[in-house]
Motif scaffolding. Sequence first.
Motif, PDB file in Angstrom:
ATOM      1  N   PRO A   1       7.947  -5.230  12.800  1.00 41.31           N
ATOM      2  CA  PRO A   1       7.655  -4.018  12.010  1.00 41.31           C
ATOM      3  C   PRO A   1       7.271  -2.856  12.923  1.00 41.31           C
ATOM      4  N   ASP A   2       7.896  -1.678  12.670  1.00 41.25           N
ATOM      5  CA  ASP A   2       7.485  -0.495  13.457  1.00 41.25           C
ATOM      6  C   ASP A   2       6.253   0.131  12.789  1.00 41.25           C
ATOM      7  N   GLU A   3       5.736   1.189  13.378  1.00 39.53           N
ATOM      8  CA  GLU A   3       4.492   1.800  12.880  1.00 39.53           C
ATOM      9  C   GLU A   3       4.668   2.295  11.442  1.00 39.53           C
ATOM     10  N   ASP A   4       5.859   2.812  11.146  1.00 44.38           N
ATOM     11  CA  ASP A   4       6.109   3.311   9.788  1.00 44.38           C
ATOM     12  C   ASP A   4       6.009   2.160   8.769  1.00 44.38           C
ATOM     13  N   GLU A   5       6.570   1.012   9.126  1.00 43.71           N
ATOM     14  CA  GLU A   5       6.521  -0.155   8.229  1.00 43.71           C
ATOM     15  C   GLU A   5       5.085  -0.657   8.091  1.00 43.71           C
ATOM     16  N   LEU A   6       4.341  -0.679   9.198  1.00 41.94           N
ATOM     17  CA  LEU A   6       2.944  -1.136   9.144  1.00 41.94           C
ATOM     18  C   LEU A   6       2.104  -0.198   8.273  1.00 41.94           C
ATOM     19  N   ALA A   7       2.379   1.114   8.405  1.00 39.21           N
ATOM     20  CA  ALA A   7       1.643   2.096   7.602  1.00 39.21           C
ATOM     21  C   ALA A   7       1.968   1.917   6.124  1.00 39.21           C
ATOM     22  N   PHE A   8       3.255   1.633   5.837  1.00 40.69           N
ATOM     23  CA  PHE A   8       3.662   1.399   4.447  1.00 40.69           C
ATOM     24  C   PHE A   8       2.897   0.199   3.874  1.00 40.69           C
ATOM     25  N   ARG A   9       2.828  -0.901   4.642  1.00 42.66           N
ATOM     26  CA  ARG A   9       2.153  -2.108   4.142  1.00 42.66           C
ATOM     27  C   ARG A   9       0.671  -1.843   3.884  1.00 42.66           C
ATOM     28  N   ARG A  10       0.032  -1.080   4.782  1.00 50.02           N
ATOM     29  CA  ARG A  10      -1.387  -0.767   4.571  1.00 50.02           C
ATOM     30  C   ARG A  10      -1.578   0.093   3.320  1.00 50.02           C
ATOM     31  N   ALA A  11      -0.698   1.100   3.164  1.00 48.83           N
ATOM     32  CA  ALA A  11      -0.813   2.001   2.003  1.00 48.83           C
ATOM     33  C   ALA A  11      -0.581   1.231   0.702  1.00 48.83           C
ATOM     34  N   LEU A  12       0.412   0.355   0.700  1.00 51.56           N
ATOM     35  CA  LEU A  12       0.695  -0.421  -0.515  1.00 51.56           C
ATOM     36  C   LEU A  12      -0.456  -1.380  -0.812  1.00 51.56           C
ATOM     37  N   GLY A  13      -0.995  -2.008   0.239  1.00 52.51           N
ATOM     38  CA  GLY A  13      -2.123  -2.919   0.033  1.00 52.51           C
ATOM     39  C   GLY A  13      -3.317  -2.208  -0.571  1.00 52.51           C
ATOM     40  N   GLN A  14      -3.575  -1.011  -0.049  1.00 49.02           N
ATOM     41  CA  GLN A  14      -4.698  -0.205  -0.576  1.00 49.02           C
ATOM     42  C   GLN A  14      -4.445   0.195  -2.022  1.00 49.02           C
ATOM     43  N   ARG A  15      -3.201   0.554  -2.307  1.00 48.83           N
ATOM     44  CA  ARG A  15      -2.857   0.978  -3.676  1.00 48.83           C
ATOM     45  C   ARG A  15      -3.036  -0.185  -4.653  1.00 48.83           C
ATOM     46  N   ILE A  16      -2.598  -1.369  -4.231  1.00 48.30           N
ATOM     47  CA  ILE A  16      -2.755  -2.544  -5.092  1.00 48.30           C
ATOM     48  C   ILE A  16      -4.240  -2.805  -5.331  1.00 48.30           C
ATOM     49  N   ARG A  17      -5.024  -2.721  -4.267  1.00 51.77           N
ATOM     50  CA  ARG A  17      -6.474  -2.957  -4.398  1.00 51.77           C
ATOM     51  C   ARG A  17      -7.091  -1.923  -5.349  1.00 51.77           C
ATOM     52  N   ASP A  18      -6.751  -0.659  -5.178  1.00 51.10           N
ATOM     53  CA  ASP A  18      -7.324   0.393  -6.035  1.00 51.10           C
ATOM     54  C   ASP A  18      -6.967   0.168  -7.503  1.00 51.10           C
ATOM     55  N   LEU A  19      -5.722  -0.239  -7.751  1.00 51.54           N
ATOM     56  CA  LEU A  19      -5.269  -0.436  -9.142  1.00 51.54           C
ATOM     57  C   LEU A  19      -5.852  -1.721  -9.732  1.00 51.54           C
TER      58      LEU A  19
END
Lengths: 84, 84
Positions: free
Chosen positions: B11-29
């Motif tokens: 995974p490149d940095e963009d993919e890692l950032a996507f996974r972190r953002a999605l994980g945070q979004r799932i947690r928030d929801l």
Amino acid sequence: MPRKPRKVHRPDEDELAFRRALGQRIRDLRTPKFSQDEFADEIDVFRSHMSTIERGKTDLKLSTARRIAKALGMELDELLKLEK
Amino acid sequence: MPRKPRKVHRPDEDELAFRRALGQRIRDLRTPKFSQDEFADEIDVFRSHMSTIERGKTDLKLSTARRIAKALGMELDELLKLEK
């Protein structure tokens, strides 16, 4: 501690229908721009896997779906917005 | 003919950032409705895997993302619509 294997889920009919619909959508969007082989190379998957994806026979990883959307010039959520 | 292994992508940095953002979004929801363990049971993944997902440390399968969206009462494309 050994990594617990992930739970395996047998896809239900709804999941199978989703995979077929997504595969068809990818094929429809891809066809005007790339041959299947060119597209497989573009998103860096084996050509055999590309065929499996378009026939809806695989549970795509999000990273692969992202590369497909990017190669088609669209956002991931746009690619995954399937008609009901 | 043996099944060719899929190509492995670092995974490149963009993919890692996507996974972190999605994980945070799932947690928030998820937080207002379920505990992490309740949600893991709801979408039928191991509780350890749920934590990995929310920390953005995994490349989700679309079927898992669909079960997450369903359990949160939203469409898959809605879940995956991340702010830029």
